[in-house]
Structure formats: C-alpha cells, structure tokens
Motif scaffolding. Structure first.
Motif, short mmCIF file in Angstrom:
data_model
loop_
_atom_site.label_atom_id
_atom_site.label_comp_id
_atom_site.label_asym_id
_atom_site.label_seq_id
_atom_site.Cartn_x
_atom_site.Cartn_y
_atom_site.Cartn_z
N ARG A 1 30.66 38.97 39.63
CA ARG A 1 31.48 40.14 39.96
C ARG A 1 32.11 40.76 38.71
N GLU B 1 41.12 37.05 51.95
CA GLU B 1 41.71 38.34 52.33
C GLU B 1 41.49 38.68 53.80
N ARG C 1 38.71 42.92 46.86
CA ARG C 1 38.91 41.52 46.48
C ARG C 1 38.20 40.66 47.51
N ASP D 1 37.98 36.51 48.16
CA ASP D 1 38.50 35.19 47.76
C ASP D 1 39.26 35.28 46.44
N GLY D 2 40.05 36.35 46.29
CA GLY D 2 40.89 36.52 45.12
C GLY D 2 40.22 37.17 43.93
N GLU D 3 38.91 37.31 43.98
CA GLU D 3 38.16 37.87 42.84
C GLU D 3 37.89 39.35 43.08
N VAL D 4 38.10 40.17 42.03
CA VAL D 4 37.86 41.61 42.13
C VAL D 4 36.36 41.88 42.13
N HIS E 1 33.52 45.35 42.46
CA HIS E 1 33.45 46.80 42.25
C HIS E 1 32.02 47.23 42.52
#
Length: 152
Positions: free
Chosen positions: A10, A39, A88, A90-93, A95
């Motif tokens: 990611r 999330e 997001r 699992d906390g990861e951004v 795009h």
C-alpha cells in the motif's frame, strides 16, 4: 492447497477499474462482501473489479476482472468517471485511482448464494445492494460512487 496471497503493498497509489452493475430492475447493484477490518468490524461492500495491470487499459481491466472473478461478461458497458479513494484498512493508508463503469452482468449473479473468486483464490460472497442504501449497515467502497451512477 491455495497459498496465502502476499501482503498488498500500500506504499504506492494503485489504479483500479470497477463496475456499478445494476440488476434488471435497476433497484440494486452487485457488490462483494469483504471481511472485517479494524475500521469496519462488520465487514464492508466493494464494487466488482480490480487492479489495472501494466500495459492494460482500464476498460480492458474491468472486462477481464469480471470475466476472471464472476465468469461473466458486461453488456452495455458505459464509462462513468474517475474517483480518488484514500482509505485506511487495518490502520494502514491505501490510495487508489478508480475508473468507474456501469453495465449489466451476463449472467447476472443469483439473488442469494452468489460468489466471486479473487486473484488469490479466495471465494467472496456477492450480494445485491440497494441503490437507496441509507439503511445499509455496511459501508460501500470506493465511497461516493453510486452518486455518479444515479446522476446519469
């Protein structure tokens, strides 16, 4: 035995091609049901489609993804527009730049018990989500895409 998919990188913007696929009555559209995340503890819905491969156009990508995942073709394929999806998981951004299309699936997924097969071999449920989805408990990703379809 199916090997687990490698983790998704990611750290880069991904290019996707996805489909708003209405049912014959045009009251609902096909979406995949995805597992819980930090999330979205109840899971989430996602449009049908996936990544554009190197050297592939986005229109070819949406056709390929539907063929591979659902063993279906798209009738009356029409371009809707592009959305930028920053999220997001699992906390990861993450795009994505998502090229959106609409068209009907042939064959249309069953009203109940339909599935699609991801590129990693995972089998994911497919359901019909109402366009009027105010009462829907699960969020839809990419967010805001149905508004593009309804405007047409």
């Amino acid at each position: 035995m199916v090997e687990p998919a490698p983790p998704i990188d990611r750290s880069r913007i991904r290019v996707k091609a996805m489909l708003v696929a209405p049912n014959a009555q045009r009251t609902a559209h096909a979406v995949s049901v995805n597992a819980a995340t930090a999330e979205n503890p109840g899971g989430y819905h996602r449009l049908i489609g996936g990544s554009v491969e190197l050297g592939e156009t986005h229109i070819d990508a949406v056709r390929r993804e539907v063929r591979e995942e659902l063993s279906a073709t798209i009738r009356d394929l029409s371009y809707l527009g592009v959305v930028e999806n920053i999220f997001r998981i699992d906390g990861e951004v993450g795009h994505e730049i998502v090229f959106l299309y609409t068209g009907t699936l042939d064959p249309e997924p069953a009203a109940t018990g339909a599935t699609l097969t991801e590129s990693d071999g995972a089998v994911v449920p497919v359901v019909w989500r109402n366009f009027d989805d105010d009462a829907e408990a699960l969020p839809l990703y990419p967010a805001g895409v149905v508004g593009l379809f309804v405007q047409r």
